[in-house]
Motif scaffolding. Structure first.
Motif, PDB file in Angstrom:
ATOM      1  N   TYR A  71      -7.437  -0.367   0.664  1.00 40.22           N
ATOM      2  CA  TYR A  71      -6.926   0.882   0.091  1.00 40.22           C
ATOM      3  C   TYR A  71      -7.379   1.010  -1.373  1.00 40.22           C
ATOM      4  O   TYR A  71      -7.825   2.074  -1.815  1.00 40.22           O
ATOM      5  CB  TYR A  71      -5.388   0.931   0.183  1.00 40.22           C
ATOM      6  N   CYS A  72      -7.266  -0.092  -2.117  1.00 37.73           N
ATOM      7  CA  CYS A  72      -7.646  -0.057  -3.540  1.00 37.73           C
ATOM      8  C   CYS A  72      -9.126   0.302  -3.686  1.00 37.73           C
ATOM      9  O   CYS A  72      -9.500   1.155  -4.493  1.00 37.73           O
ATOM     10  CB  CYS A  72      -7.368  -1.417  -4.203  1.00 37.73           C
ATOM     11  N   GLU A  73      -9.967  -0.362  -2.875  1.00 41.22           N
ATOM     12  CA  GLU A  73     -11.408  -0.097  -3.001  1.00 41.22           C
ATOM     13  C   GLU A  73     -11.715   1.369  -2.695  1.00 41.22           C
ATOM     14  O   GLU A  73     -12.454   2.021  -3.424  1.00 41.22           O
ATOM     15  CB  GLU A  73     -12.202  -1.019  -2.069  1.00 41.22           C
ATOM     16  N   ASN A 102      -9.838   3.863  -3.065  1.00 38.15           N
ATOM     17  CA  ASN A 102      -9.192   4.803  -3.985  1.00 38.15           C
ATOM     18  C   ASN A 102      -9.435   4.476  -5.451  1.00 38.15           C
ATOM     19  O   ASN A 102      -8.713   4.959  -6.339  1.00 38.15           O
ATOM     20  CB  ASN A 102      -7.693   4.873  -3.691  1.00 38.15           C
ATOM     21  N   ALA A 111      -4.735   0.043 -11.651  1.00 39.74           N
ATOM     22  CA  ALA A 111      -4.808  -1.332 -11.151  1.00 39.74           C
ATOM     23  C   ALA A 111      -3.530  -1.720 -10.418  1.00 39.74           C
ATOM     24  O   ALA A 111      -2.451  -1.228 -10.726  1.00 39.74           O
ATOM     25  CB  ALA A 111      -5.032  -2.292 -12.313  1.00 39.74           C
ATOM     26  N   ASN A 112      -3.714  -2.615  -9.451  1.00 37.28           N
ATOM     27  CA  ASN A 112      -2.574  -3.240  -8.772  1.00 37.28           C
ATOM     28  C   ASN A 112      -2.825  -4.744  -8.863  1.00 37.28           C
ATOM     29  O   ASN A 112      -3.864  -5.230  -8.424  1.00 37.28           O
ATOM     30  CB  ASN A 112      -2.513  -2.795  -7.312  1.00 37.28           C
ATOM     31  N   THR A 128       0.839  -1.208   0.000  1.00 34.88           N
ATOM     32  CA  THR A 128       0.000   0.000   0.000  1.00 34.88           C
ATOM     33  C   THR A 128       0.871   1.254   0.000  1.00 34.88           C
ATOM     34  O   THR A 128       0.608   2.199  -0.752  1.00 34.88           O
ATOM     35  CB  THR A 128      -0.917  -0.002   1.238  1.00 34.88           C
ATOM     36  N   LEU A 168      -8.086  -4.219  -8.081  1.00 35.72           N
ATOM     37  CA  LEU A 168      -7.119  -5.240  -7.685  1.00 35.72           C
ATOM     38  C   LEU A 168      -7.318  -6.411  -8.660  1.00 35.72           C
ATOM     39  O   LEU A 168      -8.415  -6.974  -8.743  1.00 35.72           O
ATOM     40  CB  LEU A 168      -7.327  -5.675  -6.236  1.00 35.72           C
ATOM     41  N   TYR A 180      -6.248  -4.353  -0.336  1.00 35.12           N
ATOM     42  CA  TYR A 180      -7.549  -4.306  -1.009  1.00 35.12           C
ATOM     43  C   TYR A 180      -8.397  -3.142  -0.488  1.00 35.12           C
ATOM     44  O   TYR A 180      -9.024  -2.431  -1.267  1.00 35.12           O
ATOM     45  CB  TYR A 180      -8.326  -5.635  -0.877  1.00 35.12           C
ATOM     46  N   LYS A 214     -14.054  -4.323  -6.066  1.00 35.26           N
ATOM     47  CA  LYS A 214     -12.921  -3.843  -6.876  1.00 35.26           C
ATOM     48  C   LYS A 214     -11.917  -4.959  -7.174  1.00 35.26           C
ATOM     49  O   LYS A 214     -10.722  -4.724  -7.171  1.00 35.26           O
ATOM     50  CB  LYS A 214     -12.232  -2.674  -6.147  1.00 35.26           C
ATOM     51  N   ILE A 244      -9.015   1.820  -7.280  1.00 35.11           N
ATOM     52  CA  ILE A 244      -7.950   1.095  -7.984  1.00 35.11           C
ATOM     53  C   ILE A 244      -8.385  -0.368  -8.071  1.00 35.11           C
ATOM     54  O   ILE A 244      -8.753  -0.966  -7.050  1.00 35.11           O
ATOM     55  CB  ILE A 244      -6.606   1.202  -7.208  1.00 35.11           C
ATOM     56  N   LEU A 265       2.492   1.804  -3.355  1.00 34.80           N
ATOM     57  CA  LEU A 265       1.448   2.204  -4.305  1.00 34.80           C
ATOM     58  C   LEU A 265       1.143   3.700  -4.156  1.00 34.80           C
ATOM     59  O   LEU A 265       1.064   4.444  -5.139  1.00 34.80           O
ATOM     60  CB  LEU A 265       0.201   1.365  -4.021  1.00 34.80           C
TER      61      LEU A 265
END
Ligand code: NAP
Length: 281
Positions: free
Chosen positions: A193-195, A197, A167-168, A150, A201, A191, A244, A199, A153
């Motif tokens: 963080y991605c959701e 922001n 995407a990550n 994270t 996964l 995950y 996500k 992004i 990223l």
């Protein structure tokens, strides 16, 4: 096929196809070219139009096979992801690598270019700036990373002036719930963080290299019975039930490809989703 939207507003298939092992792993293997090309074409015909590859795979041969497979399809209907290896993250190396990938893929652009693995020896600012230039020059439509924590990223995103990391790609599946990998990276935390922001996964090894597709995990076996699905379908559906997450199982047989598509078009209920997660935790 079901789609999810990337932050850039473009849609990506919920299930794409992985290519690690087609045409070799750490070196090129030319012995199964015909069947590998056939498998990629079958995946596309079934709607798995997101094809995930990398310059590293088969020492470039996997990209050549993808290039052969996509020839007869309308390019704009496909979403091709490739990855630049960690030894090629200086600006000039990255540009050279991506151009070589495009040659092997017989295409003018990829949809998504990822940094395959972080490399602490190369300043991440330099790599991100180089990736932005690749978007400007039309070599890739979108930028992403893979196997980034994270914090890395966030740092990588901070160096982008014009574009976003969309995407990550990360190692995630039921068997990885509550486990950390590579330098203590927690995928659950990643995950979240991605959701938050926007992004995507992209979950790699979604079937734990086939292990989750076999009987033997009682909770998975019970869910398979309950939903009249296979273990692989339950495991994939669980992953893509996350808002996500999209995924890219690798499959080289018609039966596996068909089975994996059958992971879509129905839903695990919330209690069963949670029960699966708890059982593997
Ligand atoms: P995976 O997708 O979890 O598993 C692939 C294995 O599962 C293959 O042996 C395949 O067999 C088998 N399989 C597929 N569907 C099946 C089904 N329905 N029933 C039974 N077995 C089934 O593992 P993976 O290939 O490691 O990961 C998927 C993709 O993620 C890779 O191909 C690659 O594109 C990407 N990846 C990225 C990274 C990264 O660092 N970013 C790392 C690893 C992987 P058959 O081939 O015989 O069909």
């Amino acid at each position: 096929m079901e789609f999810k939207e990337l932050s850039a507003g473009v849609k990506i298939p919920v299930i794409g196809v992985g290519t690690w092992g087609l045409g070799g792993k750490h070196s090129a293997d030319f012995s199964n070219d015909e069947s590998s090309i056939g498998a990629i074409k079958t995946a596309i015909d079934l709607g798995m139009t997101h094809i995930d590859t990398a310059e590293y795979y088969g020492a470039g041969h996997t990209e050549e096979l993808v290039g052969q497979a996509i020839k007869s399809y309308e390019r704009s209907n496909l979403f091709i992801t490739t990855k630049v290896y960690k030894t090629h993250l200086h600006k000039s190396d990255l540009l050279f690598s991506l151009k070589q990938s495009l040659k092997r893929l017989s295409t003018d652009y990829v949809d998504l270019c990822l940094i395959h693995w972080p490399n602490p020896e190369v300043p991440i600012r330099e790599t991100m700036t180089a990736l932005e230039a690749c978007v400007d020059d039309g070599y890739t439509k979108f930028i992403g990373v893979s196997n980034f924590s994270t914090s890395l990223l966030m740092e990588a995103q901070s160096y982008l002036k014009k574009y976003q990391i969309v995407a990550n790609q990360a190692y995630y599946n039921l068997a990885r719930v509550n486990k950390t990998y590579f330098n203590g990276l927690s995928v659950e935390e990643l995950y979240s963080y991605c959701e938050a922001n926007d992004i995507m996964l992209i979950a790699w090894s979604p079937l734990e290299e086939g292990k989750l597709a076999k009987p033997g995990f009682p909770v998975l076996d019970n869910m398979a019975k309950k939903y009249e699905k296979t273990q692989a379908q339950i495991a994939l559906n669980w992953l893509v039930s996350h808002k996500k997450i999209v995924t890219i199982p690798k499959a080289s047989t018609m039966n596996h490809l068909r089975e994996n598509i059958g992971a879509l078009g129905w839903k695990l209920n919330k209690d069963d989703f949670d029960q699966l997660k708890q059982a593997f935790a």
